[in-house]
Enzyme design. Structure first.
Site, PDB file in Angstrom:
ATOM      1  N   LYS A 113     -42.892  10.827 -51.495  1.00  0.00           N
ATOM      2  CA  LYS A 113     -44.223  11.250 -51.089  1.00  0.00           C
ATOM      3  C   LYS A 113     -44.325  12.733 -51.422  1.00  0.00           C
ATOM      4  CE  LYS A 113     -47.015  12.591 -47.254  1.00  0.00           C
ATOM      5  NZ  LYS A 113     -47.277  12.639 -45.819  1.00  0.00           N
ATOM      6  N   ASN A 141     -48.283   9.846 -38.357  1.00  0.00           N
ATOM      7  CA  ASN A 141     -47.102  10.312 -37.647  1.00  0.00           C
ATOM      8  C   ASN A 141     -47.443  10.867 -36.263  1.00  0.00           C
ATOM      9  OD1 ASN A 141     -44.186  12.300 -38.676  1.00  0.00           O
ATOM     10  ND2 ASN A 141     -44.709  11.528 -36.694  1.00  0.00           N
ATOM     11  N   THR A 142     -48.212  11.965 -36.267  1.00  0.00           N
ATOM     12  CA  THR A 142     -48.447  12.674 -35.007  1.00  0.00           C
ATOM     13  C   THR A 142     -49.078  11.788 -33.940  1.00  0.00           C
ATOM     14  OG1 THR A 142     -48.805  14.646 -36.338  1.00  0.00           O
ATOM     15  CG2 THR A 142     -49.453  14.768 -34.045  1.00  0.00           C
ATOM     16  N   GLY A 189     -52.143  16.087 -38.556  1.00  0.00           N
ATOM     17  CA  GLY A 189     -51.977  16.338 -37.125  1.00  0.00           C
ATOM     18  C   GLY A 189     -53.267  16.570 -36.366  1.00  0.00           C
ATOM     19  N   ALA A 213     -52.678  10.976 -43.213  1.00  0.00           N
ATOM     20  CA  ALA A 213     -52.979  12.143 -42.373  1.00  0.00           C
ATOM     21  C   ALA A 213     -54.367  12.087 -41.737  1.00  0.00           C
ATOM     22  CB  ALA A 213     -52.864  13.451 -43.160  1.00  0.00           C
TER      23      ALA A 213
END
Lengths: 256, 330
Positions: free
Chosen positions: A95, A205-206, A156, A183
């Site tokens: 990535k 992710n976050t 995030g 994202a």
């Protein structure tokens, strides 16, 4: 589902591996959700193998590993990190993330294209983290990328899909290219929306790692991407301005 | 009763020794490195007795087991019970809201209340004050435990004695990886600064989405700045990035930190199990007490009590592994 460099994923959920309260919770989030891809950052963990314990934990998850170049700001850094990743995880997948702006963490798309060219020539299979710009997408494909990963919103931020119009245009422009919203996903509804647009996966992710209960949120995300993908395949109805009764009106005195 | 041998004179070994000695056990402490020092990660700890703040990103036992720490340490070393102040820049207020949702034991404070507590925090208008929390000086605390043990004629030996021992308690921290395959190291980096122009009287945590920082006053203008958390087992050096991030966070707290002298740079790894919670594990005649992670001074008293209960009363507290098959005991 479109294949990612020849690999068909069991499901469209890709999860990051940073910021979890503990490796045990990270492992449970993967196990309970069934996510098919784990992205992992190499940069902060050091190049000299000092991160081995954590990396072997990632390998033990038993999912596809997509190493990333998070934190890289230049082509040189990203290329070095990619080579390190290939050695550690024995995968050509990378990535490619090249940060251009400190506050928004917006991708530096010019260097991105350059790095993608170098890495493709080196035999990597590049997953570029990019903006929703069509021309940049074209350049990345011309550079040899066979996947595009436009952002939904800044990393995030949890703001969801900031520009659904452009993401839809991207889907229409690149009908045969696997597309991943990467994202900005904060809620399952954002993830479902990406899949409803016909995207092939979401990467987040976050929103899972920093949720109060990461394991529950990972499961929620899986439910959402499956619902969104199914809805896309089911050919949803068009939105319209007027009501359309779902029960037949024949025989009723509706012309009053 | 036969002699109990404790391996390791870090915060785990010394608290276990203190607890066992207090209960009348006959013990010896063996550490080839001698007295506590920069060879052990306890030396580099923050020394915050902050169960509520730590609970924000930890599981419930950290809160419950950490609550007793203050009372344990007060009897043995100087503890400053001034609370913890958590602040965030206006742009990071979502992080402050999240923090407040994830824990308890605080009051919400505005700019004037923040300045009443800490006049040297200009520009912060929102925060959380955890009044019941406390902090100590880790190095002084370790020295105090050593001195109190010495009064009971327990001294740190570089070599084990010739006496026969029935039980060995392994408190070697990260060094016990040779026996504990699921133990890993989590790198931490910290700085000690002297900033004579800044006066802070309690630990302050600055929230930031990527670089959270805490700063602990050590008195006389000296501050400990910490600490990074990196999944790496490199304990040799600080990275330029970490140093830059720690210093810029301190600068954001108060620009006068820009004038500070850098007195020390500390780098080490914290011993941690996969759930980042401490454990007591019996392997043969050895009892391992390990995995304090970033909660050394906070959770060592509970760990020590758990060891004492197991060794002296054969009572298994929740920290003992064998009642928890879900824990990987590879």
């Amino acid at each position: 589902m479109r294949a990612f460099y020849g690999t068909t994923l069991a499901n469209p959920l890709m999860l990051g591996t940073a910021q979890y309260p503990s490796p045990a919770i990270l492992e449970a989030a993967f196990r309970e959700s069934g996510a098919s891809v784990a992205t992992v950052s190499l940069r902060r963990e050091g190049a000299d193998g000092a991160g081995q314990t954590f990396w072997s934990m990632i390998r033990d998850l038993g999912v596809h590993v997509l190493p990333n170049t998070a934190g890289c700001h230049t082509v040189k850094e990203a290329v070095t990190t990619a080579h390190m990743a290939r050695e550690i995880f024995d995968t050509p997948w990378i990535k490619l993330e090249l940060i251009g702006h400190t506050d928004s963490l917006q991708p530096e798309v010019f260097q991105l294209v350059e790095a993608a060219t170098v890495l493709t020539e080196d035999g990597f299979q590049v997953f570029p983290y990019t903006t929703e710009d069509l021309i940049v997408g074209e350049r990345l494909l011309a550079a040899g990328c066979e996947v595009l990963m436009p952002w939904g919103a800044p990393i995030g931020s949890g703001r969801g899909l900031n520009n659904p119009y452009a993401l839809r245009a991207m889907r229409a422009e690149f009908p045969d290219v696997p597309l991943v919203v990467d994202a900005g996903i904060g809620l399952p509804s954002h993830a479902a929306q990406a899949m409803e647009l016909g995207y092939d996966a979401v990467l987040l992710n976050t929103s899972v790692a920093r949720a109060g209960d990461p394991v529950a949120m990972a499961r929620a995300m899986m439910g959402a991407v499956e619902a969104g993908a199914l809805a896309y395949q089911a050919d949803p109805i068009e939105a319209r301005d007027m009501a359309e009764a779902s029960t037949p009106v024949i025989g009723k005195a509706f012309l009053t | 009763m036969s002699l109990i041998r404790i391996l390791g004179a870090g915060v785990a070994g010394l608290t276990v020794a203190t607890e066992l000695a207090a209960r009348g056990a006959s013990i010896e402490i063996v550490d080839p490195a001698g007295s506590p020092g920069e060879h052990g990660c306890s030396w580099w700890a923050g020394g915050m007795l902050a169960p509520f703040c730590e609970f924000e990103n930890a599981e419930e036992p950290v809160l419950r087991l950490g609550r007793g720490a203050k009372a344990w340490w007060v009897q043995r070393t100087e503890v400053t019970a001034a609370g913890t102040l958590v602040v965030a820049r206006p742009r990071d207020l979502p992080d402050l809201r999240r923090f407040s949702r994830r824990t308890e034991g605080f009051e919400t404070v505005d700019g004037s209340r923040i300045r009443a507590l800490e006049p040297d925090l200009p520009g912060f208008e929102s925060g959380l004050f955890f009044e019941s929390e406390a902090h100590l000086s880790p190095r002084q605390a370790l020295r105090d435990l050593v001195a109190q043990l010495a009064e009971q004629d327990v001294h740190i030996q570089r070599q084990p004695s010739d006496f026969a021992v029935e039980t060995t308690i392994d408190c070697r921290g990260y060094a016990a990886r040779d026996a504990l395959s699921d133990l890993r190291g989590v790198k931490g980096e910290m700085l000690v600064l002297r900033a004579s122009d800044v006066t802070l009287t309690r630990p302050v945590r600055l929230l930031h989405p990527r670089v959270p920082l805490y700063i602990v006053p050590r008195g006389e203008g000296i501050y400990m700045l910490g600490a990074t958390m990196i999944e790496s087992e490199d304990r040799s050096r600080i990275s330029a990035r970490s140093m830059m991030e720690l210093l810029s966070a301190a600068y954001a707290l108060n620009p006068a930190f820009g004038e500070a002298e850098v007195l020390e740079i500390g780098v080490d790894v914290r011993p941690a199990f996969p759930d980042n919670l401490p454990r007591i594990r019996r392997i043969g005649s050895t009892i391992h007490a390990n995995g304090l992670y970033r909660h050394g001074f906070l959770l060592a008293p509970a760990l020590a009590e758990g060891v004492a209960e197991l060794v002296l009363n054969n009572y298994r507290t929740e920290l003992v592994d064998e009642d928890h098959p879900e824990r990987r005991t590879a």
